[in-house]
Design an enzyme around this catalytic site. Structure first.
Site, PDB file in Angstrom:
ATOM      1  CB  CYS A   1      -0.937   0.033   1.294  1.00 37.69           C
ATOM      2  SG  CYS A   1      -0.266   0.599   2.705  1.00 37.69           S
ATOM      3  CD  GLU A   2      -1.128   5.464  -3.287  1.00 38.51           C
ATOM      4  OE1 GLU A   2      -1.812   6.441  -3.349  1.00 38.51           O
ATOM      5  OE2 GLU A   2      -0.582   4.955  -4.340  1.00 38.51           O
ATOM      6  CG  HIS A   3      -2.194   5.289   2.143  1.00 42.57           C
ATOM      7  ND1 HIS A   3      -3.429   4.499   1.725  1.00 42.57           N
ATOM      8  CD2 HIS A   3      -2.413   6.335   1.340  1.00 42.57           C
ATOM      9  CE1 HIS A   3      -4.170   5.232   0.872  1.00 42.57           C
ATOM     10  NE2 HIS A   3      -3.340   6.437   0.432  1.00 42.57           N
ATOM     11  CG  HIS A   4       0.513   2.745   6.436  1.00 41.57           C
ATOM     12  ND1 HIS A   4      -0.869   2.677   6.143  1.00 41.57           N
ATOM     13  CD2 HIS A   4       0.506   3.643   7.694  1.00 41.57           C
ATOM     14  CE1 HIS A   4      -1.541   3.483   6.723  1.00 41.57           C
ATOM     15  NE2 HIS A   4      -0.991   4.028   7.634  1.00 41.57           N
TER      16      HIS A   4
ATOM     17  CD  GLN B   1      -7.974  -4.760  -2.672  1.00 40.26           C
ATOM     18  OE1 GLN B   1      -7.509  -4.827  -1.672  1.00 40.26           O
ATOM     19  NE2 GLN B   1      -9.182  -5.208  -2.872  1.00 40.26           N
TER      20      GLN B   1
ATOM     21  CG  HIS C   1      -5.245  -3.795   2.501  1.00 39.43           C
ATOM     22  ND1 HIS C   1      -4.654  -3.011   1.753  1.00 39.43           N
ATOM     23  CD2 HIS C   1      -6.082  -4.426   1.850  1.00 39.43           C
ATOM     24  CE1 HIS C   1      -5.206  -3.041   0.414  1.00 39.43           C
ATOM     25  NE2 HIS C   1      -6.159  -3.883   0.345  1.00 39.43           N
TER      26      HIS C   1
ATOM     27  CB  CYS D   1      -1.482  -0.786   6.403  1.00 37.43           C
ATOM     28  SG  CYS D   1      -2.949  -0.863   5.319  1.00 37.43           S
TER      29      CYS D   1
END
Length: 206
Positions: free
Chosen positions: A96-99, A137, A165, A167
């Site tokens: 995931c691009e956030h974490h 996703q 996920h 995260c």
């Protein structure tokens, strides 16, 4: 005037800044190890930056690959076949691009050919290309459908991804058994609920 335009992720990845050198990347890993509270120079961690950089090359190799190139070789001799082509249980390993935490699951891909088909391994490769990038996703699901539609010009495509996920399971709310399902329907799949139902039954999700 403030520019609030959100940059749309491209099908062919474009680097907006020069890549750092391998040594710069390794130094960044050393910094994170120290920030976490450990000593990057102790015996067990001395080679970790090199291992992490090597792992990143594998995890994010999709930035150096073009889905259109994978789908460029098609076969026009389909002997009148005009029903859906379905691939089930394609492994998805992404971050995931956030974490930058992994999310793992399965992808299901279908399309309705017009006058050409593509080798089924190429469809798996397209899923892999988008998975091997920093992602959400939702974005990845849409990108797979868009790549198939642009290259094959089918009568429609259907994509489903079912993933867990890390995260969410290893941090934050700590719910390890929650999976996320995303779908994207285009063309006849979008306008015909019966086709959607057939797709879901064929992949065992109905």
């Amino acid at each position: 005037m403030k520019n609030d335009t959100v940059q749309k992720p491209t099908l062919k990845a474009v680097h907006s800044a020069p890549r750092p050198s391998q040594e710069e990347a390794m130094e960044a890993v050393r910094t994170l190890i120290a920030w976490a509270g450990d000593n990057p120079d102790r015996e067990g961690l001395i080679d970790t930056p090199k291992r992490v950089v090597k792992a990143y090359k594998e995890w994010f190799r999709g930035y150096d690959m073009d889905p259109a190139e994978e789908l460029s070789r098609v076969f026009e001799d389909v002997s009148g076949y005009d029903d859906m082509v379905v691939l089930r249980e394609i492994d998805v390993e992404s971050h995931c691009e956030h974490h930058i935490a992994p999310f793992l699951g399965k992808a299901y891909v279908a399309y309705l050919p017009t006058d050409k088909v593509v080798g089924i391994s190429k469809l798996v490769k397209v899923v892999e290309i988008f998975a091997k990038r920093l992602q959400t996703q939702e974005t990845m699901t849409a990108q797979i459908a868009e790549a198939i539609d642009e290259a094959l010009k089918p009568r429609g495509s259907a994509i489903m991804i079912d993933a867990v996920h890390q995260c969410m399971s290893t941090r934050g709310v700590h719910h390890p058994d929650v999976s996320t399902i995303t779908t994207q329907f285009t063309g006849e799949f979008k306008t015909n609920p019966q086709l959607q139902d057939r797709f879901l039954k064929l992949i065992g999700k109905a």
